[in-house]
Design an enzyme around this catalytic site. Sequence first.
Site, mmCIF file in Angstrom:
data_model
loop_
_atom_site.group_PDB
_atom_site.id
_atom_site.type_symbol
_atom_site.label_atom_id
_atom_site.label_comp_id
_atom_site.label_asym_id
_atom_site.label_seq_id
_atom_site.Cartn_x
_atom_site.Cartn_y
_atom_site.Cartn_z
ATOM 1 N N GLY A 37 80.755 2.563 20.372
ATOM 2 C CA GLY A 37 80.136 2.924 19.098
ATOM 3 C C GLY A 37 79.805 1.742 18.206
ATOM 4 O O GLY A 37 79.751 1.885 16.982
ATOM 5 N N ASN A 45 76.895 0.432 17.966
ATOM 6 C CA ASN A 45 75.619 0.785 17.335
ATOM 7 C C ASN A 45 75.818 1.810 16.231
ATOM 8 O O ASN A 45 75.161 1.759 15.190
ATOM 9 C CB ASN A 45 74.636 1.289 18.386
ATOM 10 N N MET A 62 76.078 8.782 27.246
ATOM 11 C CA MET A 62 75.995 8.498 28.681
ATOM 12 C C MET A 62 75.718 9.722 29.558
ATOM 13 O O MET A 62 75.988 9.695 30.757
ATOM 14 C CB MET A 62 77.278 7.793 29.145
ATOM 15 N N LEU A 65 70.278 14.243 29.268
ATOM 16 C CA LEU A 65 70.057 15.532 28.617
ATOM 17 C C LEU A 65 68.913 16.278 29.298
ATOM 18 O O LEU A 65 67.887 15.675 29.631
ATOM 19 C CB LEU A 65 69.731 15.309 27.139
ATOM 20 N N HIS A 90 68.014 1.421 24.572
ATOM 21 C CA HIS A 90 68.267 0.902 25.932
ATOM 22 C C HIS A 90 68.370 -0.615 25.857
ATOM 23 O O HIS A 90 67.481 -1.264 25.291
ATOM 24 C CB HIS A 90 67.122 1.335 26.854
ATOM 25 N N GLU A 125 70.287 -5.187 19.532
ATOM 26 C CA GLU A 125 70.091 -3.728 19.450
ATOM 27 C C GLU A 125 70.601 -3.168 18.133
ATOM 28 O O GLU A 125 70.021 -2.243 17.582
ATOM 29 C CB GLU A 125 70.603 -2.961 20.661
HETATM 30 C C1 GRF Z 1 74.391 0.049 24.236
HETATM 31 O O1 GRF Z 1 74.134 -1.141 24.928
HETATM 32 C C2 GRF Z 1 73.257 1.021 24.378
HETATM 33 O O2 GRF Z 1 72.017 0.430 24.400
HETATM 34 C C3 GRF Z 1 73.581 1.647 25.712
HETATM 35 O O3 GRF Z 1 74.986 1.805 25.693
HETATM 36 C C4 GRF Z 1 75.552 0.794 24.861
HETATM 37 C C5 GRF Z 1 76.426 1.465 23.840
HETATM 38 O O4 GRF Z 1 77.144 0.542 23.067
HETATM 39 N N1 GRF Z 1 72.821 2.854 25.914
HETATM 40 P P1 GRF Z 1 77.963 1.039 21.795
HETATM 41 O O5 GRF Z 1 78.805 2.236 22.231
HETATM 42 O O6 GRF Z 1 76.996 1.396 20.715
HETATM 43 O O7 GRF Z 1 78.837 -0.128 21.421
#
Ligand code: GRF
Length: 201
Positions: free
Chosen positions: A14, A16, A92, A95, A111, A181
Amino acid sequence: MKQAAIVVLISGNGSNLQALIDAARNDKLNVKIQAVISNTKEAYGLERARTAGIPALVKPKLKTQEREAYDAELADLVMSYHPNLVILAGWMRILSMAFISHFPGRILNLHPALPGTFPGVEAIERAYDAYQHGEIRCTGVMVHLVPDEGIDLGPVLAQRTVEIKPKDTLQDLQKRVHLCEHQLLIETIAHQILEMEESHA
Ligand code: GRF
């Protein structure tokens, strides 16, 4: 300007989500995170949500449950928060349309690679290996809409290149990609909110 409501789906760390929480708190993003939903109770992101005072829900798929049935229940749960946008931030599970069809043009996925490259898990690791074999010179990050079940595929909203340096360890590259990201996700959501407002004006 009205606050946009978002629901964030996660499965793991988490970081992000944390970037979203921080941006909302610092007024960099005019959003209210209505809920964070994880398919697994182990996701550390749930802790981040709780610390921020955001409803943190666990919605695991039961072994006996069909995928579509799970996705329909998940959609009901998400819809109960009336989100303007649904953000897949390290979600993950693939859907199905039983979920996607309820949120046309409103699901964003992140991504950690450039469009059309390294779809699925371990994208950064695979990019790192490809660089070591001289197959790529750089990697990147993208945010795209999720119109169907395609994995890390859909109309690209934003993309950014990430440099790979000859002496990088995998950890160096992971750090650089994640930082990118975190920024791109916030910028893209801000942009999408503006677009939605303009189209409703
Ligand atoms: C990120 O690299 C995202 O792009 C991918 O999974 C990762 C999740 O990271 N789909 P986090 O859980 O937000 O740290």
